[in-house]
Design a protein around this motif. Structure first.
Motif, PDB file in Angstrom:
ATOM      1  N   VAL A   2      59.660  49.087  52.051  1.00  0.00           N
ATOM      2  CA  VAL A   2      58.224  48.863  51.932  1.00  0.00           C
ATOM      3  C   VAL A   2      57.946  48.204  50.593  1.00  0.00           C
ATOM      4  O   VAL A   2      58.422  48.657  49.552  1.00  0.00           O
ATOM      5  CB  VAL A   2      57.452  50.189  52.039  1.00  0.00           C
ATOM      6  CG1 VAL A   2      55.959  49.958  51.800  1.00  0.00           C
ATOM      7  CG2 VAL A   2      57.686  50.848  53.388  1.00  0.00           C
ATOM      8  N   GLN A   3      57.177  47.136  50.641  1.00  0.00           N
ATOM      9  CA  GLN A   3      56.704  46.501  49.412  1.00  0.00           C
ATOM     10  C   GLN A   3      55.221  46.825  49.237  1.00  0.00           C
ATOM     11  O   GLN A   3      54.452  46.823  50.217  1.00  0.00           O
ATOM     12  CB  GLN A   3      56.889  44.987  49.465  1.00  0.00           C
ATOM     13  CG  GLN A   3      58.343  44.537  49.451  1.00  0.00           C
ATOM     14  CD  GLN A   3      58.984  44.608  50.817  1.00  0.00           C
ATOM     15  OE1 GLN A   3      58.375  44.228  51.813  1.00  0.00           O
ATOM     16  NE2 GLN A   3      60.209  45.098  50.884  1.00  0.00           N
ATOM     17  N   LEU A   4      54.840  47.103  47.995  1.00  0.00           N
ATOM     18  CA  LEU A   4      53.460  47.471  47.686  1.00  0.00           C
ATOM     19  C   LEU A   4      52.894  46.503  46.669  1.00  0.00           C
ATOM     20  O   LEU A   4      53.558  46.177  45.675  1.00  0.00           O
ATOM     21  CB  LEU A   4      53.395  48.891  47.136  1.00  0.00           C
ATOM     22  CG  LEU A   4      53.953  49.987  48.023  1.00  0.00           C
ATOM     23  CD1 LEU A   4      53.990  51.314  47.287  1.00  0.00           C
ATOM     24  CD2 LEU A   4      53.121  50.126  49.291  1.00  0.00           C
ATOM     25  N   GLU A   5      51.676  46.081  46.908  1.00  0.00           N
ATOM     26  CA  GLU A   5      51.006  45.186  45.973  1.00  0.00           C
ATOM     27  C   GLU A   5      49.615  45.713  45.672  1.00  0.00           C
ATOM     28  O   GLU A   5      48.769  45.796  46.564  1.00  0.00           O
ATOM     29  CB  GLU A   5      50.925  43.766  46.517  1.00  0.00           C
ATOM     30  CG  GLU A   5      50.295  42.780  45.534  1.00  0.00           C
ATOM     31  CD  GLU A   5      50.365  41.342  46.012  1.00  0.00           C
ATOM     32  OE1 GLU A   5      50.842  41.124  47.134  1.00  0.00           O
ATOM     33  OE2 GLU A   5      49.933  40.460  45.265  1.00  0.00           O
ATOM     34  N   GLU A   6      49.385  46.045  44.410  1.00  0.00           N
ATOM     35  CA  GLU A   6      48.067  46.487  43.973  1.00  0.00           C
ATOM     36  C   GLU A   6      47.243  45.292  43.516  1.00  0.00           C
ATOM     37  O   GLU A   6      47.785  44.299  43.019  1.00  0.00           O
ATOM     38  CB  GLU A   6      48.178  47.472  42.796  1.00  0.00           C
ATOM     39  CG  GLU A   6      48.999  48.715  43.067  1.00  0.00           C
ATOM     40  CD  GLU A   6      50.424  48.575  42.587  1.00  0.00           C
ATOM     41  OE1 GLU A   6      51.078  49.606  42.318  1.00  0.00           O
ATOM     42  OE2 GLU A   6      50.900  47.420  42.484  1.00  0.00           O
ATOM     43  N   SER A   7      45.937  45.412  43.665  1.00  0.00           N
ATOM     44  CA  SER A   7      45.030  44.368  43.197  1.00  0.00           C
ATOM     45  C   SER A   7      43.675  44.994  42.896  1.00  0.00           C
ATOM     46  O   SER A   7      43.394  46.128  43.290  1.00  0.00           O
ATOM     47  CB  SER A   7      44.879  43.260  44.242  1.00  0.00           C
ATOM     48  OG  SER A   7      44.335  43.776  45.440  1.00  0.00           O
ATOM     49  N   GLY A   8      42.853  44.227  42.191  1.00  0.00           N
ATOM     50  CA  GLY A   8      41.487  44.656  41.919  1.00  0.00           C
ATOM     51  C   GLY A   8      41.245  45.195  40.530  1.00  0.00           C
ATOM     52  O   GLY A   8      40.091  45.430  40.157  1.00  0.00           O
ATOM     53  N   GLY A   9      42.294  45.415  39.761  1.00  0.00           N
ATOM     54  CA  GLY A   9      42.104  45.916  38.406  1.00  0.00           C
ATOM     55  C   GLY A   9      41.446  44.863  37.531  1.00  0.00           C
ATOM     56  O   GLY A   9      41.732  43.687  37.652  1.00  0.00           O
ATOM     57  N   THR A  10      40.560  45.326  36.662  1.00  0.00           N
ATOM     58  CA  THR A  10      39.867  44.428  35.742  1.00  0.00           C
ATOM     59  C   THR A  10      39.241  45.256  34.633  1.00  0.00           C
ATOM     60  O   THR A  10      39.461  46.462  34.553  1.00  0.00           O
ATOM     61  CB  THR A  10      38.811  43.604  36.497  1.00  0.00           C
ATOM     62  OG1 THR A  10      38.294  42.584  35.628  1.00  0.00           O
ATOM     63  CG2 THR A  10      37.658  44.495  36.963  1.00  0.00           C
ATOM     64  N   ALA A  11      38.470  44.595  33.783  1.00  0.00           N
ATOM     65  CA  ALA A  11      37.761  45.287  32.708  1.00  0.00           C
ATOM     66  C   ALA A  11      36.327  45.569  33.156  1.00  0.00           C
ATOM     67  O   ALA A  11      35.662  44.695  33.705  1.00  0.00           O
ATOM     68  CB  ALA A  11      37.763  44.441  31.446  1.00  0.00           C
ATOM     69  N   VAL A  12      35.879  46.798  32.932  1.00  0.00           N
ATOM     70  CA  VAL A  12      34.506  47.193  33.264  1.00  0.00           C
ATOM     71  C   VAL A  12      33.941  48.029  32.121  1.00  0.00           C
ATOM     72  O   VAL A  12      34.699  48.538  31.284  1.00  0.00           O
ATOM     73  CB  VAL A  12      34.437  48.010  34.575  1.00  0.00           C
ATOM     74  CG1 VAL A  12      34.895  47.184  35.752  1.00  0.00           C
ATOM     75  CG2 VAL A  12      35.254  49.295  34.459  1.00  0.00           C
ATOM     76  N   GLN A  13      32.629  48.176  32.122  1.00  0.00           N
ATOM     77  CA  GLN A  13      31.992  49.013  31.111  1.00  0.00           C
ATOM     78  C   GLN A  13      31.880  50.447  31.597  1.00  0.00           C
ATOM     79  O   GLN A  13      31.856  50.707  32.810  1.00  0.00           O
ATOM     80  CB  GLN A  13      30.608  48.460  30.777  1.00  0.00           C
ATOM     81  CG  GLN A  13      30.657  47.145  30.025  1.00  0.00           C
ATOM     82  CD  GLN A  13      29.327  46.784  29.421  1.00  0.00           C
ATOM     83  OE1 GLN A  13      28.282  47.151  29.938  1.00  0.00           O
ATOM     84  NE2 GLN A  13      29.360  46.055  28.321  1.00  0.00           N
ATOM     85  N   ALA A  14      31.827  51.359  30.663  1.00  0.00           N
ATOM     86  CA  ALA A  14      31.676  52.769  30.995  1.00  0.00           C
ATOM     87  C   ALA A  14      30.455  52.970  31.886  1.00  0.00           C
ATOM     88  O   ALA A  14      29.408  52.347  31.669  1.00  0.00           O
ATOM     89  CB  ALA A  14      31.548  53.600  29.733  1.00  0.00           C
ATOM     90  N   GLY A  15      30.636  53.830  32.885  1.00  0.00           N
ATOM     91  CA  GLY A  15      29.582  54.072  33.854  1.00  0.00           C
ATOM     92  C   GLY A  15      29.639  53.167  35.067  1.00  0.00           C
ATOM     93  O   GLY A  15      28.930  53.399  36.052  1.00  0.00           O
ATOM     94  N   GLY A  16      30.476  52.157  35.004  1.00  0.00           N
ATOM     95  CA  GLY A  16      30.591  51.213  36.104  1.00  0.00           C
ATOM     96  C   GLY A  16      31.508  51.685  37.202  1.00  0.00           C
ATOM     97  O   GLY A  16      32.076  52.780  37.151  1.00  0.00           O
ATOM     98  N   SER A  17      31.644  50.841  38.212  1.00  0.00           N
ATOM     99  CA  SER A  17      32.470  51.144  39.383  1.00  0.00           C
ATOM    100  C   SER A  17      33.465  50.023  39.622  1.00  0.00           C
ATOM    101  O   SER A  17      33.243  48.874  39.225  1.00  0.00           O
ATOM    102  CB  SER A  17      31.593  51.318  40.620  1.00  0.00           C
ATOM    103  OG  SER A  17      30.717  52.407  40.475  1.00  0.00           O
ATOM    104  N   LEU A  18      34.542  50.389  40.308  1.00  0.00           N
ATOM    105  CA  LEU A  18      35.589  49.424  40.603  1.00  0.00           C
ATOM    106  C   LEU A  18      36.378  49.932  41.795  1.00  0.00           C
ATOM    107  O   LEU A  18      36.573  51.147  41.944  1.00  0.00           O
ATOM    108  CB  LEU A  18      36.513  49.269  39.396  1.00  0.00           C
ATOM    109  CG  LEU A  18      37.584  48.198  39.435  1.00  0.00           C
ATOM    110  CD1 LEU A  18      36.939  46.821  39.474  1.00  0.00           C
ATOM    111  CD2 LEU A  18      38.493  48.323  38.225  1.00  0.00           C
ATOM    112  N   ARG A  19      36.823  49.034  42.649  1.00  0.00           N
ATOM    113  CA  ARG A  19      37.711  49.412  43.741  1.00  0.00           C
ATOM    114  C   ARG A  19      39.025  48.672  43.586  1.00  0.00           C
ATOM    115  O   ARG A  19      39.038  47.441  43.476  1.00  0.00           O
ATOM    116  CB  ARG A  19      37.098  49.086  45.099  1.00  0.00           C
ATOM    117  CG  ARG A  19      37.899  49.663  46.263  1.00  0.00           C
ATOM    118  CD  ARG A  19      37.276  49.372  47.611  1.00  0.00           C
ATOM    119  NE  ARG A  19      37.558  48.016  48.071  1.00  0.00           N
ATOM    120  CZ  ARG A  19      37.377  47.616  49.324  1.00  0.00           C
ATOM    121  NH1 ARG A  19      36.929  48.466  50.230  1.00  0.00           N
ATOM    122  NH2 ARG A  19      37.629  46.364  49.652  1.00  0.00           N
TER     123      ARG A  19
END
Length: 125
Positions: A2-19
């Protein structure tokens, strides 16, 4: 294999949301548990959340329970981690992992066979 690839990481400000997203390829993961771990600078890698791909049981670290939600999309061999109310202490590289741990040891890293390369999440105050 199985190969796994993560994506979606970035910089956000405190209190924000991210998936962040983990896409598996090479084999179906329907019979596995998929989990997220994270490693902050200078810290050991730690469990964040896990989900059984069959049945949907979920588990969370105390530090993220109520703020983070793990979910799955079987047809896409994909797991998501929705992160809300992010804080600077959530800054880390987030890794996806696949294994078949007994549910009582879902947080143990040695229970996982496959790991992704990670995606960086940075939360600024």
């Amino acid at each position: 294999q199985v190969q796994l690839e993560e994506s979606g990481g970035t910089a956000v400000q405190a209190g924000g949301s991210l998936r962040v997203t983990c896409a598996a390829s090479g084999s179906t993961v329907s019979g596995y548990t998929m989990s997220w771990f994270r490693q902050a600078p200078g810290n050991e890698r730690e469990f964040v959340a896990g989900i059984r791909m069959s049945g949907g049981n979920t588990a969370y670290a105390d530090s993220v329970r109520g703020r983070f939600t793990i979910s799955k999309e079987i047809a896409k061999n994909t797991v998501y981690l929705q992160m809300n109310s992010l804080q600077p202490e959530d800054t880390a590289i987030y890794y996806c992992a696949v294994g078949r741990p007994a549910w009582g040891v879902v947080s143990r890293q040695d229970m996982y066979y496959y790991w992704g390369q990670g995606t960086q999440v940075t939360v600024s105050s």
